[in-house]
Design an enzyme around this catalytic site. Structure first.
Site, PDB file in Angstrom:
ATOM      1  N   PHE A   1      32.432  36.263  48.973  1.00 31.10           N
ATOM      2  CA  PHE A   1      33.042  37.456  49.550  1.00 31.10           C
ATOM      3  C   PHE A   1      34.476  37.098  49.983  1.00 31.10           C
ATOM      4  O   PHE A   1      35.270  36.760  49.126  1.00 31.10           O
ATOM      5  CB  PHE A   1      32.102  38.087  50.586  1.00 31.10           C
ATOM      6  CG  PHE A   1      31.083  38.948  49.849  1.00 31.10           C
ATOM      7  CD1 PHE A   1      30.158  38.350  48.981  1.00 31.10           C
ATOM      8  CD2 PHE A   1      31.110  40.324  49.908  1.00 31.10           C
ATOM      9  CE1 PHE A   1      29.289  39.118  48.202  1.00 31.10           C
ATOM     10  CE2 PHE A   1      30.245  41.103  49.153  1.00 31.10           C
ATOM     11  CZ  PHE A   1      29.335  40.495  48.293  1.00 31.10           C
ATOM     12  N   ASN A   2      34.864  37.120  51.242  1.00 30.45           N
ATOM     13  CA  ASN A   2      36.282  36.877  51.556  1.00 30.45           C
ATOM     14  C   ASN A   2      36.477  35.532  52.265  1.00 30.45           C
ATOM     15  O   ASN A   2      36.387  35.461  53.489  1.00 30.45           O
ATOM     16  CB  ASN A   2      36.837  38.027  52.406  1.00 30.45           C
ATOM     17  CG  ASN A   2      36.995  39.297  51.602  1.00 30.45           C
ATOM     18  OD1 ASN A   2      36.028  39.831  51.063  1.00 30.45           O
ATOM     19  ND2 ASN A   2      38.211  39.780  51.489  1.00 30.45           N
TER      20      ASN A   2
ATOM     21  N   THR B   1      34.325  40.418  43.595  1.00 28.57           N
ATOM     22  CA  THR B   1      35.138  41.344  42.786  1.00 28.57           C
ATOM     23  C   THR B   1      34.352  41.859  41.577  1.00 28.57           C
ATOM     24  O   THR B   1      34.661  42.930  41.064  1.00 28.57           O
ATOM     25  CB  THR B   1      36.409  40.614  42.279  1.00 28.57           C
ATOM     26  OG1 THR B   1      36.944  39.891  43.373  1.00 28.57           O
ATOM     27  CG2 THR B   1      37.444  41.561  41.750  1.00 28.57           C
TER      28      THR B   1
ATOM     29  N   LYS C   1      35.836  36.984  35.551  1.00 29.66           N
ATOM     30  CA  LYS C   1      34.686  36.378  36.250  1.00 29.66           C
ATOM     31  C   LYS C   1      33.373  36.935  35.678  1.00 29.66           C
ATOM     32  O   LYS C   1      32.418  36.194  35.462  1.00 29.66           O
ATOM     33  CB  LYS C   1      34.762  36.648  37.756  1.00 29.66           C
ATOM     34  CG  LYS C   1      35.913  35.924  38.466  1.00 29.66           C
ATOM     35  CD  LYS C   1      35.674  34.432  38.526  1.00 29.66           C
ATOM     36  CE  LYS C   1      36.784  33.689  39.222  1.00 29.66           C
ATOM     37  NZ  LYS C   1      36.686  32.236  39.107  1.00 29.66           N
TER      38      LYS C   1
ATOM     39  N   GLY D   1      43.137  50.219  43.824  1.00 22.52           N
ATOM     40  CA  GLY D   1      42.013  49.326  43.484  1.00 22.52           C
ATOM     41  C   GLY D   1      41.205  48.855  44.681  1.00 22.52           C
ATOM     42  O   GLY D   1      40.203  48.161  44.509  1.00 22.52           O
TER      43      GLY D   1
ATOM     44  N   GLY E   1      42.446  22.695  45.491  1.00 21.79           N
ATOM     45  CA  GLY E   1      42.699  24.054  45.995  1.00 21.79           C
ATOM     46  C   GLY E   1      42.019  24.327  47.322  1.00 21.79           C
ATOM     47  O   GLY E   1      41.399  23.427  47.928  1.00 21.79           O
TER      48      GLY E   1
ATOM     49  N   SER F   1      32.923  35.831  42.083  1.00 19.40           N
ATOM     50  CA  SER F   1      33.563  36.582  43.159  1.00 19.40           C
ATOM     51  C   SER F   1      32.856  37.915  43.365  1.00 19.40           C
ATOM     52  O   SER F   1      32.326  38.505  42.405  1.00 19.40           O
ATOM     53  CB  SER F   1      35.014  36.840  42.747  1.00 19.40           C
ATOM     54  OG  SER F   1      35.602  37.792  43.595  1.00 19.40           O
TER      55      SER F   1
ATOM     56  N   TYR G   1      41.180  40.263  36.674  1.00 22.71           N
ATOM     57  CA  TYR G   1      40.614  39.085  37.345  1.00 22.71           C
ATOM     58  C   TYR G   1      39.081  39.193  37.417  1.00 22.71           C
ATOM     59  O   TYR G   1      38.348  38.284  37.001  1.00 22.71           O
ATOM     60  CB  TYR G   1      41.221  38.942  38.753  1.00 22.71           C
ATOM     61  CG  TYR G   1      40.476  37.949  39.629  1.00 22.71           C
ATOM     62  CD1 TYR G   1      40.462  36.592  39.316  1.00 22.71           C
ATOM     63  CD2 TYR G   1      39.765  38.369  40.763  1.00 22.71           C
ATOM     64  CE1 TYR G   1      39.764  35.677  40.106  1.00 22.71           C
ATOM     65  CE2 TYR G   1      39.074  37.467  41.560  1.00 22.71           C
ATOM     66  CZ  TYR G   1      39.080  36.122  41.221  1.00 22.71           C
ATOM     67  OH  TYR G   1      38.383  35.230  42.000  1.00 22.71           O
TER      68      TYR G   1
ATOM     69  N   LYS H   1      43.426  33.441  40.679  1.00 26.08           N
ATOM     70  CA  LYS H   1      42.617  34.312  41.547  1.00 26.08           C
ATOM     71  C   LYS H   1      43.325  35.552  42.111  1.00 26.08           C
ATOM     72  O   LYS H   1      42.768  36.226  42.963  1.00 26.08           O
ATOM     73  CB  LYS H   1      42.073  33.486  42.698  1.00 26.08           C
ATOM     74  CG  LYS H   1      43.153  32.930  43.618  1.00 26.08           C
ATOM     75  CD  LYS H   1      42.579  32.318  44.888  1.00 26.08           C
ATOM     76  CE  LYS H   1      43.650  31.775  45.779  1.00 26.08           C
ATOM     77  NZ  LYS H   1      43.206  31.237  47.029  1.00 26.08           N
TER      78      LYS H   1
ATOM     79  N   ASN I   1      45.579  20.906  38.016  1.00 27.82           N
ATOM     80  CA  ASN I   1      46.951  20.889  37.469  1.00 27.82           C
ATOM     81  C   ASN I   1      47.988  21.248  38.540  1.00 27.82           C
ATOM     82  O   ASN I   1      49.169  21.366  38.246  1.00 27.82           O
ATOM     83  CB  ASN I   1      47.070  21.815  36.250  1.00 27.82           C
ATOM     84  CG  ASN I   1      46.904  23.284  36.622  1.00 27.82           C
ATOM     85  OD1 ASN I   1      46.683  23.630  37.789  1.00 27.82           O
ATOM     86  ND2 ASN I   1      47.003  24.155  35.632  1.00 27.82           N
TER      87      ASN I   1
END
Ligand code: NAD
Ligand code: UDP
Length: 361
Positions: free
Chosen positions: A200-201, A139, A165, A317, A11, A137, A161, A97, A33
């Site tokens: 973070f991002n 998040t 986490k 959100g 990924g 995350s 999500y 994610k 996968n």
């Protein structure tokens, strides 16, 4: 020499981390996968790590499969042990994610992110492999009360999500048997060494343009969308609100270059390998915030591409501002970000434009 198991290593963040770890001399086994990546990434990783063909097998192994398949994961540990390349640590990236998708498919998210992690931990426990770096995350903080956000900020996830986490974080605190909620560092009375990394991002790409973010389907995140507008794949970008209490009314985020993030994983892994049992919970961010408009303008300046946009309603959100306090990562890992917003735009667009070329010819 032992090996490191990298779940989700094909990924976005996993592939960049694999390059950094291979270049540092580690032997890796990837399980993926390919639900959100492509097997072709593996040869790019090998190329960037300058692995000779004949030693690739020893340095970098790929297992196509699902982390929820406990029999398969057990086999991976068993075979590595038999070959004398015992798995000594796991970096666990594999997971789903998308906030938006998690609202539509909560059962799937809880299954992959939470049950998948529990099964992995069970196998690790069976093989006495108790060193783990886990992808969490920002998040988990939900809508933060105080900026910058430090690791003692309340955990208050506002979507499935983020909840998966946060649930894994709680499970990790339990197996480490620590009250990790109040303190980012806790000695573990059990023998687990765990680093929970709250990103973070993550944005940008490897400077070679060989690997980068390649989301399947329509991306939800700002940076891949900006790239797709620049590429001509999309006419314009919708900016979700220009009435936030920020510098120019658009949302502010802490964008972190994926190569900085990859270095952060190496630092965390090495910290765990040389320390006593512990549970470490750390933000990985730059400590700097940039608004949507600032990111767009920087991207336009660096690439010479015009990004058309329209102001739209706020997205459900969303929060106004999310910026990390990166102080603890500096203290415990001696790590901080090195790359700028300009590097992010430069490397991100380099990857995107090379990809267009690859797809066309
Ligand atoms: P990604 O989707 O690019 O990578 C995840 C990889 O895991 C993919 O290659 C996918 O095919 C694989 N995977 C998914 N489910 C799997 C399963 N059940 N079994 C085996 N492989 C599976 O995502 P990424 O951006 O590299 O994120 C890595 C981790 O970091 C994820 O856990 C994500 O939640 C977390 N994270 C990402 C961000 C971000 O914005 N990118 C931010 C914070 C946290
Ligand atoms: N954003 C936007 N338009 C988009 C996607 C995102 O204006 O199409 C904004 C979003 O409101 C936020 C910032 O860009 O202020 C970063 O959003 P992203 O989804 O990339 O990250 P997250 O919200 O998860 O931090």
């Amino acid at each position: 020499m032992g090996s490191i198991l990298i779940t989700g290593g094909a990924g976005f963040i996993g592939s960049h981390t694999c390059v950094v770890l291979l270049n540092a001399g580690y032997n890796l086994i990837i399980i993926d996968n390919f639900s959100n990546s492509s097997p072709s990434v593996i040869s790019s990783i090998a190329k960037l790590a300058k692995l000779e063909d004949k030693i690739t097998e020893a340095r970098l192994q790929l297992v196509k499969g699902d982390i929820r398949d406990k029999e398969l994961v057990t086999q991976i540990f068993e075979i590595a042990k038999r070959k004398g390349t015992r798995i000594i640590a796991v970096i666990h990236f594999a997971g789903l994610k998308s906030v938006h998708e998690s609202i539509q498919k909560p059962l799937l998210y809880w299954d992959v992110n939470t049950s998948g992690t529990r099964k992995l931990l069970e196998v690790m426990n069976e093989f006495s492999c108790k060193v783990l770096v886990f992808s969490s995350s920002a998040t988990v903080y939900g809508d933060p009360c105080v900026i910058p956000i430090d690791e003692t900020s309340p955990i208050n996830p506002i979507n499935p999500y983020g909840k998966t986490k946060a649930a894994v974080e709680m499970l990790l605190a339990d197996i480490s048997n620590c009250q990790q909620r109040t303190k980012p560092f806790q000695k573990s009375p059990t023998d687990w060494r765990i680093a929970i990394l709250r990103y973070f991002n993550p944005v940008g790409a490897h400077p070679s343009g060989e690997i980068g973010e390649d989301p399947k389907g329509i991306p939800n995140n700002l940076f891949p969308l900006i790239n797709q507008v620049a590429e001509g794949k999309r006419d314009l970008l919708h900016i979700f609100g220009n009435d936030w209490p920020t510098i120019d009314g658009t949302g502010v985020r802490d964008y972190i270059h994926v190569m900085d993030l990859a270095e952060g994983h190496k630092a965390a892994l090495e910290k765990l390998l040389r320390s006593e049992p512990q549970l470490l919970t750390l933000n990985l961010g730059s400590g700097k915030g940039h608004s949507v408009l600032e990111l767009i303008h920087c991207f336009e300046e660096v690439t010479g591409k015009k990004i058309s946009y329209q102001i739209a309603n706020r997205r459900a959100g969303d929060s106004a501002i999310s910026i990390a306090s990166p102080k603890l990562a500096l203290k415990y890992l001696n790590w901080s970000t090195q790359k700028s917003l300009k590097d992010i735009c430069d490397d991100g667009w380099n990857w995107q434009s090379k990809n267009i070329y690859k797809n066309k010819f």
